[in-house]
Design a protein around this motif. Sequence first.
Motif, short mmCIF file in Angstrom:
data_model
loop_
_atom_site.label_atom_id
_atom_site.label_comp_id
_atom_site.label_asym_id
_atom_site.label_seq_id
_atom_site.Cartn_x
_atom_site.Cartn_y
_atom_site.Cartn_z
N LEU A 119 -2.02 -2.78 -25.61
CA LEU A 119 -2.23 -2.80 -24.17
C LEU A 119 -0.88 -2.95 -23.47
N LEU A 120 -0.51 -1.93 -22.68
CA LEU A 120 0.78 -1.93 -22.00
C LEU A 120 0.72 -2.55 -20.61
N GLY A 121 -0.37 -2.34 -19.93
CA GLY A 121 -0.49 -2.85 -18.57
C GLY A 121 -1.94 -2.90 -18.13
N GLY A 128 -10.64 -13.72 -5.72
CA GLY A 128 -10.50 -13.70 -4.27
C GLY A 128 -10.49 -12.31 -3.69
N GLY A 129 -10.61 -11.29 -4.56
CA GLY A 129 -10.60 -9.91 -4.09
C GLY A 129 -9.21 -9.31 -4.01
N THR A 130 -8.23 -9.95 -4.63
CA THR A 130 -6.86 -9.45 -4.63
C THR A 130 -6.63 -8.55 -5.84
N VAL A 131 -5.99 -7.41 -5.61
CA VAL A 131 -5.64 -6.51 -6.70
C VAL A 131 -4.33 -6.97 -7.33
N ILE A 132 -4.36 -7.19 -8.65
CA ILE A 132 -3.18 -7.68 -9.36
C ILE A 132 -2.80 -6.67 -10.42
N LYS A 133 -1.50 -6.41 -10.54
CA LYS A 133 -0.97 -5.50 -11.55
C LYS A 133 0.00 -6.26 -12.43
N ASN A 134 -0.09 -6.03 -13.73
CA ASN A 134 0.85 -6.66 -14.66
C ASN A 134 1.15 -5.69 -15.78
N TYR A 145 2.99 -15.71 -16.53
CA TYR A 145 1.75 -15.32 -17.19
C TYR A 145 1.90 -13.93 -17.82
N ASP A 146 1.55 -13.80 -19.06
CA ASP A 146 1.42 -12.47 -19.67
C ASP A 146 -0.03 -12.04 -19.45
N LEU A 147 -0.29 -11.50 -18.27
CA LEU A 147 -1.66 -11.20 -17.88
C LEU A 147 -2.25 -10.08 -18.72
N VAL A 148 -1.39 -9.21 -19.26
CA VAL A 148 -1.87 -8.13 -20.11
C VAL A 148 -2.60 -8.71 -21.31
N LYS A 149 -1.94 -9.64 -22.00
CA LYS A 149 -2.56 -10.28 -23.17
C LYS A 149 -3.70 -11.21 -22.75
N LEU A 150 -3.56 -11.84 -21.61
CA LEU A 150 -4.57 -12.80 -21.16
C LEU A 150 -5.90 -12.12 -20.84
N MET A 151 -5.82 -10.94 -20.25
CA MET A 151 -7.05 -10.24 -19.88
C MET A 151 -7.79 -9.69 -21.09
N ALA A 152 -7.05 -9.36 -22.15
CA ALA A 152 -7.69 -8.84 -23.37
C ALA A 152 -8.39 -9.98 -24.09
N GLY A 153 -9.70 -9.91 -24.16
CA GLY A 153 -10.47 -10.97 -24.79
C GLY A 153 -10.98 -12.02 -23.83
N SER A 154 -10.76 -11.84 -22.52
CA SER A 154 -11.25 -12.81 -21.53
C SER A 154 -12.69 -12.53 -21.11
N TRP A 155 -13.25 -11.41 -21.54
CA TRP A 155 -14.66 -11.06 -21.29
C TRP A 155 -15.00 -11.09 -19.80
#
Length: 365
Positions: A119-121, A128-134, A145-155
């Motif tokens: 996962l690259l990005g 809150g309805g905010t669009v976040i890019k990482n 925060y490494d949000l890329v890794k954090l989102m993978a597996g957060s269900w």
Amino acid sequence: MKPETEVELAQIVAGLNGPVSIVGGGTRGAAGSAPALDMSRLSGIHLYEPGALTLVVAAGTSLAEVEAALDAEGQRLAFEPMDHRVLLGTRGAPTIGGVVAANVSGPRRVQTGACRDFLLGVRFVDGGGTVIKNGGRVMKNVTGYDLVKLMAGSWGTLGVLSEVSLKVLPKPECTQTLAIAVPDAERAVAAMSDALGSPFEVSGAAYDPERGQVFARVEGFADSVAYRANRLTERLTHWGDIERPEAQDIWSDIRDVQGFADGAGDVWRISCRPSDAPNLAQKIGADALLFDWGGGLIWALTREGSDLRARLGGFDGHATLVRSSQATRARLGMFHPQPAPLAGIQQALRKRFDPRGHFNPGLMG
């Protein structure tokens, strides 16, 4: 609620006044009783550069569409995502966002890594309805925060994915599988460790107790595969008689745990240290078992409603309840309870990204 654009998704989330279940293709059976936030219309391949091995795609895009586009260029998703539909008896089409959200990874994980490793990005909408890019379109380290890794597996408990960027790999020219006859789990794990510890780039190592066979896979260019398969056979011959089955569906059967599909009872997924697998298998006492990742993953078919976690006791790993009745899932929970320090971190992250508690409540504690 079926957003068709990221802007519409953000507006929907910003206006939520209660919890929602985030749904892609609905194939993993994890949706709760809250109203569905259906992501299937937010789809399409935004960028595909075969020469750069890079794919950028909307989260609601079906996995079949992604794989077809890659296949046309002789490429693939390296992490071999599982298709849960046969095992769970679900319908619909798996989406790439669902794959990433659940970090779905198949037999090849033992060599190449998990979904999160490719996962690259990500782009996602927080509570809150905010669009976040990482992240971006190349592998790199980030600060904070490494949000890329954090989102993978957060269900989907931290945010709603709208777009993912992935590294892809070329498809192999050739594949060969060795099937080694072994009498028990202890010897099987030792044989798989031997295969994975060899210099012959084994891309899958699994054990089916019902067949009494360990399966070891090599992939790549034809000449290289032939050489490595021959040398691997020489290395492993002392573990048991070796065959080279021609069936090409062995690994899809292992990946999707198809042997459990028609069996009555609950299905558990146990992640553990391979060295612990034989002892855990004895404690499980299941109707059926399947070992993957060289013994680091055990699938177990157990009596309906049984508390496998209580039977296993403390161990270095976790047991996830993949298939059961709603009553059993409500009583035992899908995910293994976290130790207090990790549970505290998890709750702090959820409060940070979803302070109103709207996303998939109750799914991960």
